[in-house]
Design a protein around this motif. Structure first.
Motif, PDB file in Angstrom:
ATOM      1  N   MET A  20       0.815  -0.992  -0.147  1.00  0.00           N
ATOM      2  CA  MET A  20       0.065   0.023  -0.088  1.00  0.00           C
ATOM      3  C   MET A  20       0.996   1.409   0.016  1.00  0.00           C
ATOM      4  O   MET A  20       1.848   1.405   0.722  1.00  0.00           O
ATOM      5  N   LYS A  21       0.481   2.183  -0.828  1.00  0.00           N
ATOM      6  CA  LYS A  21       1.307   3.578  -0.898  1.00  0.00           C
ATOM      7  C   LYS A  21       1.098   4.281   0.570  1.00  0.00           C
ATOM      8  O   LYS A  21      -0.103   4.403   1.003  1.00  0.00           O
ATOM      9  N   LYS A  22       2.090   4.876   0.862  1.00  0.00           N
ATOM     10  CA  LYS A  22       2.077   5.702   1.997  1.00  0.00           C
ATOM     11  C   LYS A  22       1.466   7.132   1.499  1.00  0.00           C
ATOM     12  O   LYS A  22       1.927   7.645   0.605  1.00  0.00           O
ATOM     13  N   ARG A  23       0.904   7.586   2.415  1.00  0.00           N
ATOM     14  CA  ARG A  23       0.081   9.131   2.080  1.00  0.00           C
ATOM     15  C   ARG A  23       1.049  10.067   2.763  1.00  0.00           C
ATOM     16  O   ARG A  23       1.086  10.084   3.971  1.00  0.00           O
ATOM     17  N   VAL A  24       1.512  10.764   1.781  1.00  0.00           N
ATOM     18  CA  VAL A  24       2.527  11.926   2.305  1.00  0.00           C
ATOM     19  C   VAL A  24       2.027  13.272   2.363  1.00  0.00           C
ATOM     20  O   VAL A  24       1.386  13.594   0.988  1.00  0.00           O
ATOM     21  N   GLY A  25       1.552  13.730   3.462  1.00  0.00           N
ATOM     22  CA  GLY A  25       0.819  15.212   3.483  1.00  0.00           C
ATOM     23  C   GLY A  25       2.117  16.429   3.180  1.00  0.00           C
ATOM     24  O   GLY A  25       3.133  16.331   3.871  1.00  0.00           O
ATOM     25  N   GLU A  75       4.651  32.701  -1.587  1.00  0.00           N
ATOM     26  CA  GLU A  75       4.542  32.033  -2.952  1.00  0.00           C
ATOM     27  C   GLU A  75       5.832  31.078  -3.119  1.00  0.00           C
ATOM     28  O   GLU A  75       5.616  30.169  -4.132  1.00  0.00           O
ATOM     29  N   VAL A  76       6.791  31.383  -2.821  1.00  0.00           N
ATOM     30  CA  VAL A  76       7.989  30.549  -2.675  1.00  0.00           C
ATOM     31  C   VAL A  76       7.703  28.955  -2.121  1.00  0.00           C
ATOM     32  O   VAL A  76       8.012  28.016  -2.857  1.00  0.00           O
ATOM     33  N   SER A  77       7.026  29.021  -1.113  1.00  0.00           N
ATOM     34  CA  SER A  77       6.474  27.770  -0.584  1.00  0.00           C
ATOM     35  C   SER A  77       5.675  26.878  -1.437  1.00  0.00           C
ATOM     36  O   SER A  77       5.667  25.695  -1.578  1.00  0.00           O
ATOM     37  N   VAL A  78       4.717  27.670  -1.970  1.00  0.00           N
ATOM     38  CA  VAL A  78       3.951  27.137  -3.084  1.00  0.00           C
ATOM     39  C   VAL A  78       4.549  26.485  -4.422  1.00  0.00           C
ATOM     40  O   VAL A  78       4.259  25.103  -4.347  1.00  0.00           O
ATOM     41  N   ILE A  79       5.524  27.218  -4.730  1.00  0.00           N
ATOM     42  CA  ILE A  79       6.347  26.408  -5.705  1.00  0.00           C
ATOM     43  C   ILE A  79       7.158  25.395  -5.084  1.00  0.00           C
ATOM     44  O   ILE A  79       6.958  24.177  -5.924  1.00  0.00           O
ATOM     45  N   THR A  80       7.517  25.279  -4.157  1.00  0.00           N
ATOM     46  CA  THR A  80       8.455  24.257  -3.554  1.00  0.00           C
ATOM     47  C   THR A  80       7.301  23.104  -3.237  1.00  0.00           C
ATOM     48  O   THR A  80       7.813  21.940  -3.756  1.00  0.00           O
ATOM     49  N   GLY A  81       6.031  23.240  -2.632  1.00  0.00           N
ATOM     50  CA  GLY A  81       5.174  22.251  -2.297  1.00  0.00           C
ATOM     51  C   GLY A  81       4.574  21.731  -3.723  1.00  0.00           C
ATOM     52  O   GLY A  81       4.626  20.391  -3.850  1.00  0.00           O
ATOM     53  N   LEU A  82       4.570  22.321  -4.876  1.00  0.00           N
ATOM     54  CA  LEU A  82       4.159  21.693  -6.148  1.00  0.00           C
ATOM     55  C   LEU A  82       5.355  20.889  -6.590  1.00  0.00           C
ATOM     56  O   LEU A  82       4.995  19.933  -7.199  1.00  0.00           O
ATOM     57  N   GLN A  83       6.491  21.426  -6.427  1.00  0.00           N
ATOM     58  CA  GLN A  83       7.743  20.687  -7.109  1.00  0.00           C
ATOM     59  C   GLN A  83       7.738  19.396  -6.359  1.00  0.00           C
ATOM     60  O   GLN A  83       8.008  18.333  -6.926  1.00  0.00           O
ATOM     61  N   VAL A  84       7.641  19.432  -4.933  1.00  0.00           N
ATOM     62  CA  VAL A  84       7.712  18.125  -4.281  1.00  0.00           C
ATOM     63  C   VAL A  84       6.722  17.205  -4.605  1.00  0.00           C
ATOM     64  O   VAL A  84       6.819  15.644  -4.759  1.00  0.00           O
ATOM     65  N   MET A  85       5.255  17.657  -4.809  1.00  0.00           N
ATOM     66  CA  MET A  85       4.231  16.649  -5.170  1.00  0.00           C
ATOM     67  C   MET A  85       4.523  16.289  -6.682  1.00  0.00           C
ATOM     68  O   MET A  85       4.235  14.963  -7.026  1.00  0.00           O
ATOM     69  N   GLU A  86       5.100  16.838  -7.432  1.00  0.00           N
ATOM     70  CA  GLU A  86       5.044  16.619  -8.959  1.00  0.00           C
ATOM     71  C   GLU A  86       6.168  15.484  -8.888  1.00  0.00           C
ATOM     72  O   GLU A  86       6.116  14.583  -9.711  1.00  0.00           O
ATOM     73  N   ASN A  87       7.267  15.488  -8.194  1.00  0.00           N
ATOM     74  CA  ASN A  87       8.529  14.862  -8.318  1.00  0.00           C
ATOM     75  C   ASN A  87       8.472  13.633  -7.419  1.00  0.00           C
ATOM     76  O   ASN A  87       9.529  12.661  -7.475  1.00  0.00           O
ATOM     77  N   MET A  88       7.561  13.303  -6.550  1.00  0.00           N
ATOM     78  CA  MET A  88       7.593  12.346  -5.590  1.00  0.00           C
ATOM     79  C   MET A  88       7.385  10.886  -6.608  1.00  0.00           C
ATOM     80  O   MET A  88       6.671  10.795  -7.437  1.00  0.00           O
ATOM     81  N   ASP A  89       7.855   9.757  -5.840  1.00  0.00           N
ATOM     82  CA  ASP A  89       7.759   8.703  -6.577  1.00  0.00           C
ATOM     83  C   ASP A  89       6.396   8.150  -6.328  1.00  0.00           C
ATOM     84  O   ASP A  89       5.922   7.363  -5.513  1.00  0.00           O
ATOM     85  N   LYS A  90       5.402   8.023  -7.390  1.00  0.00           N
ATOM     86  CA  LYS A  90       4.280   7.611  -7.163  1.00  0.00           C
ATOM     87  C   LYS A  90       4.145   6.260  -7.149  1.00  0.00           C
ATOM     88  O   LYS A  90       2.660   5.816  -6.909  1.00  0.00           O
ATOM     89  N   THR A  91       5.018   5.546  -7.239  1.00  0.00           N
ATOM     90  CA  THR A  91       4.859   3.979  -7.173  1.00  0.00           C
ATOM     91  C   THR A  91       4.949   3.976  -5.585  1.00  0.00           C
ATOM     92  O   THR A  91       4.487   2.769  -5.166  1.00  0.00           O
ATOM     93  N   LYS A  92       5.542   4.544  -4.779  1.00  0.00           N
ATOM     94  CA  LYS A  92       5.697   4.535  -3.358  1.00  0.00           C
ATOM     95  C   LYS A  92       4.804   5.281  -2.617  1.00  0.00           C
ATOM     96  O   LYS A  92       4.393   5.051  -1.496  1.00  0.00           O
ATOM     97  N   TYR A  93       4.460   6.414  -3.207  1.00  0.00           N
ATOM     98  CA  TYR A  93       3.784   7.369  -2.120  1.00  0.00           C
ATOM     99  C   TYR A  93       2.400   8.136  -2.872  1.00  0.00           C
ATOM    100  O   TYR A  93       2.532   8.413  -4.133  1.00  0.00           O
ATOM    101  N   GLU A  94       1.598   8.407  -2.178  1.00  0.00           N
ATOM    102  CA  GLU A  94       0.519   9.308  -2.759  1.00  0.00           C
ATOM    103  C   GLU A  94       0.356  10.760  -2.073  1.00  0.00           C
ATOM    104  O   GLU A  94       0.286  10.701  -0.985  1.00  0.00           O
ATOM    105  N   PRO A  95       0.757  11.643  -2.786  1.00  0.00           N
ATOM    106  CA  PRO A  95       1.090  12.955  -2.179  1.00  0.00           C
ATOM    107  C   PRO A  95      -0.380  13.555  -1.985  1.00  0.00           C
ATOM    108  O   PRO A  95      -1.441  13.501  -2.722  1.00  0.00           O
ATOM    109  N   VAL A  96      -0.624  14.107  -0.541  1.00  0.00           N
ATOM    110  CA  VAL A  96      -1.762  14.697  -0.206  1.00  0.00           C
ATOM    111  C   VAL A  96      -1.531  16.253   0.092  1.00  0.00           C
ATOM    112  O   VAL A  96      -0.860  16.527   0.948  1.00  0.00           O
ATOM    113  N   PRO A  97      -2.128  17.158  -0.909  1.00  0.00           N
ATOM    114  CA  PRO A  97      -1.661  18.456  -0.622  1.00  0.00           C
ATOM    115  C   PRO A  97      -2.385  19.019   0.772  1.00  0.00           C
ATOM    116  O   PRO A  97      -3.637  18.708   0.878  1.00  0.00           O
TER     117      PRO A  97
END
Length: 387
Positions: free
Chosen positions: A1-6, A17-39
């Motif tokens: 089961m994938k881990k849900r990463v908030g 605004e800088v934080s928003v960019i970083t947050g979007l980058q992290v969600m976009e680049n997270m390994d989706k085979t292991k994790y489910e990003p939760v914004p």
């Protein structure tokens, strides 16, 4: 089961605004085979939201938050749920919207990088990426940070500091202190902000007064330090935990003169976080200087008991003297660009940071936090307490 990463981002900070960019980058680049990003987005008023729309840049660009849900969390131990806001919930609405296994803070500046969010996460007892409460708070406060670096014999520039109230009551004494102990030009900085916000260079007393008047709008503690003349800025990231640390390539931002402004960093050239050309990685340094900077970076990281990933910024003067300028415990874009040239992809870096977070969390829970003793019955008389 994938881990849900908030992925926690936004917040009540000038670096929102800088934080928003970083947050979007992290969600976009997270390994989706292991994790489910939760914004998990915190707006500028401090309200928390979740929803799939928060994974899209256009949601923020167009300010269209209609499909998101306002949420609350509790500080209850081991309660990792995201709850529908009680004032927004309908008769048939779900009480629990989501549940998370790990938190990835992608926040910068006050109310996010300064230990406040980390304190909430400690109370919840959820694994989270990055530095802990103390490390974040000390890393955010430039004055306390420099005190620690000085105690650890790390090279820093001369400086003084004072409170805003003292400036309002007795500015002449502060000006005299600056001119007795430092030399123009100096930099005036709010103690607890990043991204160069509120920082001004002063070359004489009139500019010093103006610079302090700017800085006190942002913080009650003000730092004044000697400016390094014609400096080279070199940045180096450190990743790991305890004594298992590795240093990244060194980076040299180019095309700046005295200070990388907020616009330089995030708008004009994307110098520190994106694919702009105004930086050199690895920086053109001798092997000896590269090794010295990487060792200083590891010592700075360890001196604050950091974990995860941090970027340490240095200045080099005309005589090749190295000064530790500051540490960024949650650097913009997670400083992924310093690791990619070493063959560590953004995706692998996120995975490694989550692994470190879970290891730290496991180690924390090995500690004993309660002592089972019936003190109230064994101690017959407790002074000042009525029976």
């Amino acid at each position: 089961m994938k881990k849900r990463v908030g992925v926690l981002f936004g917040g009540r900070t000038v670096e929102h605004e800088v934080s928003v960019i970083t947050g979007l980058q992290v969600m976009e680049n997270m390994d989706k085979t292991k994790y489910e990003p939760v914004p998990i987005y915190i707006d500028k008023k401090g309200k928390w939201y979740t929803g799939e729309e928060l994974k899209k840049f256009d949601t923020f660009k167009n300010k269209e938050f209609g499909n998101t849900k306002e949420i609350v969390i509790t500080a209850t131990h081991d309660d990792k749920n995201l709850y529908n806001h009680p004032n927004k919930i309908g008769m048939f609405s779900k009480k629990v919207l989501d549940s998370i296994d790990v938190i990835f803070p992608a926040m910068h500046g006050t109310n996010g990088e300064d230990g406040t969010i980390q304190g909430i996460l400690e109370l919840i007892n959820v694994p989270y990426v990055g530095a802990g409460v103390m490390s974040s708070a000390v890393g955010m406060d430039k004055i306390i940070m420099k005190s620690v670096f000085k105690a650890e014999a790390l090279p820093i520039v001369d400086h003084i500091w004072f409170y805003r109230k003292k400036w309002i009551k007795d500015r002449d004494t502060i000006i005299k202190d600056v001119e007795d102990k430092l030399e123009y030009p100096v930099f005036v900085k709010p103690a607890n902000l990043g991204s160069s916000v509120g920082i001004t260079k002063a070359t004489d007393v009139d500019k010093l007064i103006d610079a302090i008047e700017v800085a006190i709008r942002y913080d009650r503690k003000i730092l004044v330090e000697n400016a390094v003349v014609n400096p080279r800025e070199i940045n180096c990231a450190v990743m790991g935990k305890d004594d298992e640390l590795k240093a990244s390539f060194c980076e040299e931002p180019l095309g700046w003169k005295d200070l990388l402004s907020y616009e330089d960093k995030y708008i004009n050239s994307d110098v520190k976080g994106g694919k702009g050309q105004k930086r050199v990685i690895p920086a053109e340094l001798s092997d000896k200087m590269t090794e010295d900077i990487q060792n200083f970076a590891k010592r700075a990281f360890n001196s604050l008991d950091c974990r995860g990933n941090a970027r340490i910024d240095f200045l080099i003067d005309e005589n090749d003297n190295i000064f530790v300028n500051e540490i960024n415990t949650l650097p913009g874009s997670v400083a992924f660009y310093l690791w990619e040239p070493m063959g560590i992809t953004f995706k692998d870096m996120i995975t490694e940071l989550i692994d470190i977070a879970e290891d730290a969390h496991g180690e924390k829970n090995d500690n004993m936090y309660s002592y089972d003793v019936d003190l109230f019955n064994k101690k017959a008389n407790i002074g000042g307490v009525k029976k």
